[in-house]
Every structure is written in structure tokens, then in C-alpha cells.
Design an enzyme around this catalytic site. Structure first.
Site, PDB file in Angstrom:
ATOM      1  N   CYS A 191       0.837  -1.198   0.000  1.00 44.54           N
ATOM      2  CA  CYS A 191       0.000   0.000   0.000  1.00 44.54           C
ATOM      3  C   CYS A 191       0.873   1.249   0.000  1.00 44.54           C
ATOM      4  O   CYS A 191       1.831   1.307   0.755  1.00 44.54           O
ATOM      5  CB  CYS A 191      -0.892  -0.013   1.236  1.00 44.54           C
ATOM      6  SG  CYS A 191      -1.779   1.516   1.545  1.00 44.54           S
ATOM      7  N   PRO A 192       0.592   2.277  -0.766  1.00 43.18           N
ATOM      8  CA  PRO A 192      -0.561   2.403  -1.666  1.00 43.18           C
ATOM      9  C   PRO A 192      -0.221   2.071  -3.126  1.00 43.18           C
ATOM     10  O   PRO A 192      -0.995   2.425  -4.003  1.00 43.18           O
ATOM     11  CB  PRO A 192      -0.900   3.884  -1.536  1.00 43.18           C
ATOM     12  CG  PRO A 192       0.447   4.546  -1.426  1.00 43.18           C
ATOM     13  CD  PRO A 192       1.334   3.555  -0.696  1.00 43.18           C
TER      14      PRO A 192
END
Lengths: 75, 155
Positions: A14-15
Site C-alpha cells: 500500500c498504496p
């Protein structure tokens, strides 16, 4: 499932899977389908949230031994 | 009209540099118009060269360490560099983007970076050390955007 473009975000956290999805979709035409593979389990909820907030449709998700495959149809 | 997000980034350490860049790049990917206001130590995150951004185990008791380390040991010379090197290795191993990569993704997604002019003057920073894609402004300029946002964060 049929798809027009494929992207492998395996190993990314992430992200990045979301950012790479956004980038991959940017040069696709409306209605085309992107196949995205990720290993970040957080991507399962994030991809749905991305679809909900951007209006792209998450057509399906498959899981196989720690790998997640998403099919995203461009708005 | 697109949603808006504003972030005030006040910290200049490796760990605290991540939240603003992660949130800004993600919000931009979701269609938000984003501005990040860098002030005080946050200005370090606008340097062309990010290699001086470090993490310290000192006064950071929540930082997971491979072995328990007394504060006296954390004070030794080179500990900060070692902790930074280990943290960077860990980030890489887990597929987390580097600060440079996240910042580039923010810029690519047209996130607007504002550097606090007062801090530049206060610490007598040389503007040539900062990336060219930032604007310089003050609190009032930030409020002009922040007052109209859907999400506003202080990091």
C-alpha cells in the site's frame, strides 16, 4: 475473464497497487478491462474502495495461494 | 466538482514522511485535488536530495527493534544511520515505495506542494536545495485552500 490490459503489482505494498491501477487505467478506453495481480492482502478492501470512489467497476476478484487477481472495468 | 484534501506536514523524519506522501498520492488517485503544506521540519521532505531524511530510535520507544536496546546505546554515534539503513531495507523488502518514488507519484498526480516561506527564512534555507515543483506561501494562503476541503490533516 477477458481483459484488455494486464498489470502485475505482486510484492508491492500500500498504496502502490492503487496508484499503479490508477496509472494503468489512465491510458485505457472507457469500458476496457484491466487485470491486476497483487499480493498485498490490504489491496482486497482498497481495490473495492478505489472502485467505489472513482466509479470504475470491480468486476471480480480471485484469490489463489496468497495472490489476488482483480478485474477492473474503466468508467 | 472534485473533493479536496489538505495536509500540513511538520515532521522531517523517515517514518513521519510516509503518511503525508501516502495519503496525498492515494487521494490524488481517487480524484481528490490535494495540497500539502510543508512547514518547520516538514520542509526537509521537499529537498531535491532526500538521503538526509533519517529515522532515530531515540525518544521513539514505539519503534520495533530487532533486539531491546537501552537508551544509552541508542545515543552512540552511528546509531541513527544504522537505524535508517535497517528501516530502508525493511521498507524495500516489504515492497513499500521509497520516499522519492512516492513524492514523484504525488507530483505526477498534480499534488500541489507548498513550502512555508517563514520556515525557509527562519532556518535560512537555500531555495535551490528544494525541488522546483513547490510554491512558497504562508498560513493565509494555505487557509484559502484548506477552508474548502473535505479532509484536512495535520501530520
Amino acid at each position: 475473464m477477458n481483459f484488455d490490459k494486464e498489470f502485475d503489482a505482486s510484492g508491492l505494498s500500500c498504496p502502490l497497487p492503487i496508484l499503479k491501477t490508477k496509472k494503468a487505467l489512465s491510458d485505457m478506453a472507457s469500458g476496457q478491462v484491466l487485470k491486476l495481480v497483487a499480493t498485498d492482502c490490504g489491496a482486497v478492501k482498497d481495490m473495492q474502495a478505489f472502485a467505489d470512489q472513482t466509479g470504475n467497476s470491480l468486476l471480480g476478484m480471485e484469490e489463489a495461494s496468497g495472490s489476488y487477481t482483480f478485474y477492473m472495468k474503466k468508467k | 466538482m472534485s473533493k479536496k484534501m489538505a495536509i500540513i506536514a511538520t515532521k522531517g523524519t523517515l517514518d513521519m514522511a510516509y503518511p503525508p506522501f501516502i495519503l496525498a498520492s492515494t487521494a490524488a488517485a481517487l480524484g481528490y485535488e490535494v495540497q500539502v503544506f510543508f512547514t518547520f521540519y516538514g520542509l526537509q521532505l521537499l529537498r531535491k536530495d532526500l538521503s538526509s531524511v533519517m529515522i532515530s530510535p531515540l525518544a521513539n520507544p514505539a519503534m520495533p527493534m530487532p533486539v531491546p536496546m537501552p537508551v544509552m546505546v541508542q545515543m552512540l554515534p552511528g546509531m541513527e544511520s544504522m537505524a535508517t539503513m535497517m528501516m530502508k531495507q525493511k521498507l524495500k523488502k516489504h515492497g513499500v515505495a521509497s520516499l522519492q518514488e512516492l513524492r514523484d507519484l504525488c507530483l505526477e498526480a498534480e499534488v500541489k506542494f507548498i513550502a512555508c516561506q517563514m520556515t525557509v527564512d527562519l532556518f535560512e534555507f537555500d531555495k535551490s536545495e528544494f525541488i522546483e515543483q513547490c510554491e512558497y506561501g504562508g498560513a493565509a494562503m494555505f487557509m484559502g485552500f484548506a477552508g474548502d476541503t473535505d479532509i484536512c490533516l495535520f501530520v
